[in-house]
Design a protein around this motif. Structure first.
Motif, PDB file in Angstrom:
ATOM      1  N   LEU A 196      -0.980  -6.870  -8.639  1.00 37.20           N
ATOM      2  CA  LEU A 196      -0.558  -6.351  -9.933  1.00 37.20           C
ATOM      3  C   LEU A 196      -0.303  -4.847  -9.871  1.00 37.20           C
ATOM      4  N   LEU A 197      -1.046  -4.129  -9.034  1.00 31.70           N
ATOM      5  CA  LEU A 197      -0.816  -2.685  -8.893  1.00 31.70           C
ATOM      6  C   LEU A 197       0.537  -2.392  -8.260  1.00 31.70           C
ATOM      7  N   VAL A 198       0.950  -3.236  -7.334  1.00 28.63           N
ATOM      8  CA  VAL A 198       2.273  -3.048  -6.730  1.00 28.63           C
ATOM      9  C   VAL A 198       3.358  -3.360  -7.754  1.00 28.63           C
ATOM     10  N   ALA A 199       3.142  -4.373  -8.568  1.00 29.68           N
ATOM     11  CA  ALA A 199       4.103  -4.654  -9.644  1.00 29.68           C
ATOM     12  C   ALA A 199       4.152  -3.476 -10.614  1.00 29.68           C
ATOM     13  N   LEU A 200       3.005  -2.866 -10.848  1.00 30.19           N
ATOM     14  CA  LEU A 200       2.948  -1.698 -11.722  1.00 30.19           C
ATOM     15  C   LEU A 200       3.696  -0.509 -11.120  1.00 30.19           C
TER      16      LEU A 200
ATOM     17  N   TRP B 108       0.828  -1.203   0.000  1.00 29.99           N
ATOM     18  CA  TRP B 108       0.000   0.000   0.000  1.00 29.99           C
ATOM     19  C   TRP B 108       0.867   1.260   0.000  1.00 29.99           C
ATOM     20  N   TRP B 109       1.962   1.251   0.757  1.00 31.14           N
ATOM     21  CA  TRP B 109       2.865   2.406   0.774  1.00 31.14           C
ATOM     22  C   TRP B 109       3.483   2.630  -0.604  1.00 31.14           C
ATOM     23  N   SER B 110       3.895   1.570  -1.260  1.00 31.33           N
ATOM     24  CA  SER B 110       4.499   1.739  -2.588  1.00 31.33           C
ATOM     25  C   SER B 110       3.475   2.273  -3.579  1.00 31.33           C
ATOM     26  N   LEU B 111       2.256   1.803  -3.486  1.00 32.91           N
ATOM     27  CA  LEU B 111       1.204   2.292  -4.368  1.00 32.91           C
ATOM     28  C   LEU B 111       0.930   3.775  -4.111  1.00 32.91           C
ATOM     29  N   GLY B 112       0.881   4.169  -2.835  1.00 32.32           N
ATOM     30  CA  GLY B 112       0.660   5.578  -2.492  1.00 32.32           C
ATOM     31  C   GLY B 112       1.778   6.476  -2.976  1.00 32.32           C
TER      32      GLY B 112
ATOM     33  N   LEU C 225       9.487  -3.571  -4.815  1.00 33.95           N
ATOM     34  CA  LEU C 225      10.376  -4.739  -4.916  1.00 33.95           C
ATOM     35  C   LEU C 225      10.524  -5.428  -3.571  1.00 33.95           C
ATOM     36  N   ALA C 226      10.655  -4.633  -2.501  1.00 32.41           N
ATOM     37  CA  ALA C 226      10.758  -5.222  -1.159  1.00 32.41           C
ATOM     38  C   ALA C 226       9.481  -5.970  -0.804  1.00 32.41           C
ATOM     39  N   ALA C 227       8.335  -5.417  -1.164  1.00 31.48           N
ATOM     40  CA  ALA C 227       7.067  -6.088  -0.876  1.00 31.48           C
ATOM     41  C   ALA C 227       6.968  -7.414  -1.626  1.00 31.48           C
ATOM     42  N   TRP C 228       7.399  -7.442  -2.883  1.00 28.93           N
ATOM     43  CA  TRP C 228       7.336  -8.676  -3.668  1.00 28.93           C
ATOM     44  C   TRP C 228       8.313  -9.721  -3.150  1.00 28.93           C
ATOM     45  N   VAL C 229       9.520  -9.280  -2.793  1.00 30.72           N
ATOM     46  CA  VAL C 229      10.555 -10.240  -2.418  1.00 30.72           C
ATOM     47  C   VAL C 229      10.434 -10.666  -0.956  1.00 30.72           C
ATOM     48  N   LYS C 230      10.285  -9.707  -0.048  1.00 31.82           N
ATOM     49  CA  LYS C 230      10.311 -10.024   1.384  1.00 31.82           C
ATOM     50  C   LYS C 230       8.944 -10.345   1.976  1.00 31.82           C
ATOM     51  N   ARG C 231       7.914  -9.666   1.513  1.00 36.17           N
ATOM     52  CA  ARG C 231       6.602  -9.810   2.140  1.00 36.17           C
ATOM     53  C   ARG C 231       5.621 -10.644   1.314  1.00 36.17           C
ATOM     54  N   ARG C 232       6.101 -11.217   0.226  1.00 39.37           N
ATOM     55  CA  ARG C 232       5.274 -12.093  -0.620  1.00 39.37           C
ATOM     56  C   ARG C 232       4.042 -11.389  -1.170  1.00 39.37           C
ATOM     57  N   GLU C 233       4.222 -10.164  -1.572  1.00 42.09           N
ATOM     58  CA  GLU C 233       3.146  -9.404  -2.206  1.00 42.09           C
ATOM     59  C   GLU C 233       2.817 -10.044  -3.538  1.00 42.09           C
ATOM     60  N   ARG C 234       1.559  -9.955  -3.956  1.00 40.78           N
ATOM     61  CA  ARG C 234       1.171 -10.535  -5.239  1.00 40.78           C
ATOM     62  C   ARG C 234       0.225  -9.630  -6.019  1.00 40.78           C
TER      63      ARG C 234
END
Length: 158
Positions: A134-138, A73-77, A123-132
């Motif tokens: 698509l908006l965060v990937a964007l 959510w922070w990365s998206l914001g 990137l930290a959310a995807w790698v460390k927190r197992r985020e999945r």
């Protein structure tokens, strides 16, 4: 990273991007070098997308639209804030207004910093927190664009 076909494809794409990046610094016509640099950026972006897809495949998770972690959510914001800074800056400069006396450089640095921070957090959310999400990937795309743009300004000054 796994030994799947997706991972192999991602490595080939990133390798091709590295080769194109090296080719873009070889002396030659500036327009050709800049075009090769841009193609290297898009190939690297595709490679990163394949890596993210591979991570979901290996974890056997389905992607979501909205973030599932606070870091997501922070990365998206931050991505939205960085893009909004550039939109407001573009509207203000198109109107010819100077704004409240704040130099344009401050808006540029603020926007690029917000987008770069959004990418790091994504990137930290995807790698460390197992985020999945698509908006965060964007959210990684504007961060990579900020890096691409700043590096391009140094590589191809005008």
């Amino acid at each position: 990273m796994s030994r799947s076909r997706l991972a192999t494809t991602a490595m080939w794409l990133l390798g091709l991007a590295a080769v194109l990046l090296v080719v873009s610094v070889i002396p030659g016509p500036e327009m050709v070098r800049a075009s090769v640099y841009t193609v290297a950026f898009w190939v690297a972006l595709g490679g990163l997308g394949v890596i993210l897809a591979d991570r979901l495949h290996v974890r056997r998770e389905r992607p979501t639209v909205l973030p599932v972690t606070s870091l997501g959510w922070w990365s998206l914001g931050l991505m939205v804030a960085g893009v909004l800074v550039f939109v407001v800056m573009g509207i203000a400069s198109a109107r010819g207004s100077r704004g409240p006396g704040i130099p344009l450089f401050v808006f540029t640095v603020t926007g690029f910093t917000a987008m770069a921070a959004a990418g790091v957090m994504a990137l930290a959310a995807w790698v460390k927190r197992r985020e999945r999400s698509l908006l965060v990937a964007l959210a990684i795309v504007p961060a990579l664009f900020a890096i691409y743009f700043v590096a391009g300004e140094f590589a191809f000054p005008h």
